[in-house]
Design a protein around this motif. Structure first.
Motif, PDB file in Angstrom:
ATOM      1  N   PHE A   3       0.893  -1.100  -0.240  1.00  0.00           N
ATOM      2  CA  PHE A   3      -0.131  -0.109   0.182  1.00  0.00           C
ATOM      3  C   PHE A   3       0.947   1.224   0.040  1.00  0.00           C
ATOM      4  O   PHE A   3       1.692   1.346   0.829  1.00  0.00           O
ATOM      5  N   ASP A   4       0.652   2.251  -0.734  1.00  0.00           N
ATOM      6  CA  ASP A   4       1.525   3.219  -1.020  1.00  0.00           C
ATOM      7  C   ASP A   4       1.308   4.193   0.061  1.00  0.00           C
ATOM      8  O   ASP A   4       1.924   5.543  -0.296  1.00  0.00           O
ATOM      9  N   GLY A   5       0.555   4.345   0.978  1.00  0.00           N
ATOM     10  CA  GLY A   5       0.603   5.179   2.110  1.00  0.00           C
ATOM     11  C   GLY A   5      -0.923   5.760   2.133  1.00  0.00           C
ATOM     12  O   GLY A   5      -1.731   5.648   1.220  1.00  0.00           O
ATOM     13  N   PRO A   6      -0.899   6.604   3.191  1.00  0.00           N
ATOM     14  CA  PRO A   6      -2.353   7.389   3.365  1.00  0.00           C
ATOM     15  C   PRO A   6      -2.798   8.202   2.367  1.00  0.00           C
ATOM     16  O   PRO A   6      -3.997   8.284   2.622  1.00  0.00           O
ATOM     17  N   PHE A   7      -2.028   8.912   1.678  1.00  0.00           N
ATOM     18  CA  PHE A   7      -2.515   9.681   0.401  1.00  0.00           C
ATOM     19  C   PHE A   7      -2.594   9.064  -0.750  1.00  0.00           C
ATOM     20  O   PHE A   7      -2.623   9.740  -1.743  1.00  0.00           O
ATOM     21  N   SER A   8      -2.603   7.915  -0.935  1.00  0.00           N
ATOM     22  CA  SER A   8      -2.720   7.015  -2.149  1.00  0.00           C
ATOM     23  C   SER A   8      -3.970   5.930  -2.337  1.00  0.00           C
ATOM     24  O   SER A   8      -4.182   5.530  -1.018  1.00  0.00           O
ATOM     25  N   THR A   9      -4.482   5.746  -3.128  1.00  0.00           N
ATOM     26  CA  THR A   9      -5.547   4.767  -3.091  1.00  0.00           C
ATOM     27  C   THR A   9      -4.873   3.714  -4.187  1.00  0.00           C
ATOM     28  O   THR A   9      -5.691   2.586  -4.399  1.00  0.00           O
ATOM     29  N   ARG A  10      -3.528   3.623  -4.399  1.00  0.00           N
ATOM     30  CA  ARG A  10      -3.000   2.516  -5.181  1.00  0.00           C
ATOM     31  C   ARG A  10      -2.700   1.290  -4.312  1.00  0.00           C
ATOM     32  O   ARG A  10      -1.809   1.547  -3.552  1.00  0.00           O
ATOM     33  N   LEU A  11      -3.304  -0.089  -4.849  1.00  0.00           N
ATOM     34  CA  LEU A  11      -2.756  -1.082  -4.128  1.00  0.00           C
ATOM     35  C   LEU A  11      -1.809  -1.836  -5.095  1.00  0.00           C
ATOM     36  O   LEU A  11      -2.295  -2.245  -6.434  1.00  0.00           O
ATOM     37  N   ARG A  12      -0.702  -2.321  -4.708  1.00  0.00           N
ATOM     38  CA  ARG A  12       0.240  -3.091  -5.439  1.00  0.00           C
ATOM     39  C   ARG A  12       0.256  -4.654  -5.093  1.00  0.00           C
ATOM     40  O   ARG A  12       0.516  -4.763  -4.054  1.00  0.00           O
ATOM     41  N   PHE A  13       0.086  -5.314  -6.046  1.00  0.00           N
ATOM     42  CA  PHE A  13       0.120  -7.050  -5.684  1.00  0.00           C
ATOM     43  C   PHE A  13       1.362  -7.410  -6.630  1.00  0.00           C
ATOM     44  O   PHE A  13       1.562  -7.342  -7.670  1.00  0.00           O
ATOM     45  N   ASP A  14       1.784  -8.401  -5.829  1.00  0.00           N
ATOM     46  CA  ASP A  14       3.087  -9.527  -6.387  1.00  0.00           C
ATOM     47  C   ASP A  14       2.681 -10.840  -5.840  1.00  0.00           C
ATOM     48  O   ASP A  14       2.719 -11.231  -4.908  1.00  0.00           O
ATOM     49  N   VAL A  20       0.553 -27.133  -8.707  1.00  0.00           N
ATOM     50  CA  VAL A  20       1.196 -28.238  -8.356  1.00  0.00           C
ATOM     51  C   VAL A  20       0.632 -29.309  -9.300  1.00  0.00           C
ATOM     52  O   VAL A  20       1.604 -30.291  -9.616  1.00  0.00           O
ATOM     53  N   ASP A  21      -0.443 -29.324  -9.881  1.00  0.00           N
ATOM     54  CA  ASP A  21      -0.935 -30.478 -10.723  1.00  0.00           C
ATOM     55  C   ASP A  21      -0.081 -30.411 -12.019  1.00  0.00           C
ATOM     56  O   ASP A  21       0.364 -31.557 -12.355  1.00  0.00           O
ATOM     57  N   ALA A  22       0.089 -28.841 -12.682  1.00  0.00           N
ATOM     58  CA  ALA A  22       0.967 -28.889 -13.803  1.00  0.00           C
ATOM     59  C   ALA A  22       2.558 -28.679 -13.613  1.00  0.00           C
ATOM     60  O   ALA A  22       3.196 -28.884 -14.700  1.00  0.00           O
ATOM     61  N   LYS A  23       2.915 -28.627 -12.349  1.00  0.00           N
ATOM     62  CA  LYS A  23       4.129 -28.472 -11.874  1.00  0.00           C
ATOM     63  C   LYS A  23       4.868 -27.220 -12.679  1.00  0.00           C
ATOM     64  O   LYS A  23       5.835 -27.461 -13.410  1.00  0.00           O
ATOM     65  N   ARG A  24       4.211 -26.051 -12.746  1.00  0.00           N
ATOM     66  CA  ARG A  24       4.530 -24.847 -13.183  1.00  0.00           C
ATOM     67  C   ARG A  24       4.411 -23.761 -12.282  1.00  0.00           C
ATOM     68  O   ARG A  24       3.371 -23.870 -11.348  1.00  0.00           O
ATOM     69  N   GLY A  25       5.282 -22.866 -12.295  1.00  0.00           N
ATOM     70  CA  GLY A  25       5.290 -21.983 -11.279  1.00  0.00           C
ATOM     71  C   GLY A  25       4.939 -20.398 -12.115  1.00  0.00           C
ATOM     72  O   GLY A  25       5.411 -20.312 -13.270  1.00  0.00           O
ATOM     73  N   TYR A  26       4.218 -19.520 -11.452  1.00  0.00           N
ATOM     74  CA  TYR A  26       3.778 -18.149 -12.200  1.00  0.00           C
ATOM     75  C   TYR A  26       3.896 -17.188 -11.162  1.00  0.00           C
ATOM     76  O   TYR A  26       3.931 -16.949 -10.024  1.00  0.00           O
ATOM     77  N   ARG A  27       3.973 -15.979 -11.761  1.00  0.00           N
ATOM     78  CA  ARG A  27       4.223 -14.559 -11.236  1.00  0.00           C
ATOM     79  C   ARG A  27       3.308 -13.572 -11.973  1.00  0.00           C
ATOM     80  O   ARG A  27       3.422 -13.490 -13.035  1.00  0.00           O
ATOM     81  N   ALA A  28       2.656 -12.826 -11.137  1.00  0.00           N
ATOM     82  CA  ALA A  28       1.934 -11.451 -11.665  1.00  0.00           C
ATOM     83  C   ALA A  28       2.038 -10.526 -10.923  1.00  0.00           C
ATOM     84  O   ALA A  28       1.905 -10.620  -9.478  1.00  0.00           O
ATOM     85  N   GLN A  29       2.369  -9.485 -11.442  1.00  0.00           N
ATOM     86  CA  GLN A  29       2.551  -7.984 -10.638  1.00  0.00           C
ATOM     87  C   GLN A  29       1.302  -7.043 -11.358  1.00  0.00           C
ATOM     88  O   GLN A  29       1.456  -6.983 -12.407  1.00  0.00           O
ATOM     89  N   PHE A  30       0.709  -6.507 -10.510  1.00  0.00           N
ATOM     90  CA  PHE A  30      -0.418  -5.687 -10.919  1.00  0.00           C
ATOM     91  C   PHE A  30      -1.144  -4.739  -9.969  1.00  0.00           C
ATOM     92  O   PHE A  30      -0.690  -4.894  -8.509  1.00  0.00           O
ATOM     93  N   GLU A  31      -1.677  -3.817 -10.245  1.00  0.00           N
ATOM     94  CA  GLU A  31      -2.044  -2.739  -9.388  1.00  0.00           C
ATOM     95  C   GLU A  31      -3.736  -2.631  -9.346  1.00  0.00           C
ATOM     96  O   GLU A  31      -4.172  -2.847 -10.408  1.00  0.00           O
ATOM     97  N   VAL A  32      -4.238  -2.244  -8.383  1.00  0.00           N
ATOM     98  CA  VAL A  32      -5.518  -1.952  -8.394  1.00  0.00           C
ATOM     99  C   VAL A  32      -5.759  -0.623  -7.556  1.00  0.00           C
ATOM    100  O   VAL A  32      -5.401  -0.404  -6.436  1.00  0.00           O
TER     101      VAL A  32
END
Length: 141
Positions: A3-14, A20-32
């Protein structure tokens, strides 16, 4: 989530996960933007956000329909299926594949028990029975 702090509404996710079934790893970075999240309650409102990872590289970010929250909040005993109350899709993201050597992904498979895997498969089958067929939106390789 960052969370970018009290003066921002931007939430950043990593988000990093192991299919497990497909034995593959994934990563997504995004903002809401927190202003797009449906909220409920009075003072000190609470927002609701769902982040659904998979199958494959799919990441779906949803928030409840505001009208559904209003009806539930009023305590009305109504059949929500009569209203347009589907969740609101805020984002559809295609994650990137991550090597199983990545420290966030690598050791997970070793600690997932056969019982956990079977429980996850049963939950998946139950979900698919109760929801319309899922069509992945990220390209399959």
């Amino acid at each position: 989530m960052l969370f970018d702090g009290p003066f921002s509404t931007r939430l950043r996710f990593d988000l990093t996960w192991l299919d497990v079934d497909a034995k593959r790893g994934y990563r997504a970075q995004f903002e809401v933007d927190a202003k797009t999240i449906s909220s409920f309650g009075g003072k000190g409102k609470r927002g609701s956000l769902s982040i659904i990872a998979g199958p494959g590289a799919d990441v779906l970010v949803e928030t409840p329909n505001a009208e559904a929250l209003r009806i539930i909040g009023l305590g009305l005993d109504v059949d929500l299926s009569k209203y347009h109350t589907e969740d609101v899709v805020l984002a559809r993201i295609c994650a990137t594949e991550v090597s199983l050597d990545d420290p966030l992904v690598g050791g997970v498979e070793a600690i997932v028990s056969e019982q956990d895997l079977q429980t996850a498969k049963r939950n998946s089958i139950s979900y698919l029975r109760q929801n319309p067929p899922y069509v992945p939106f990220c390209a399959n390789d």
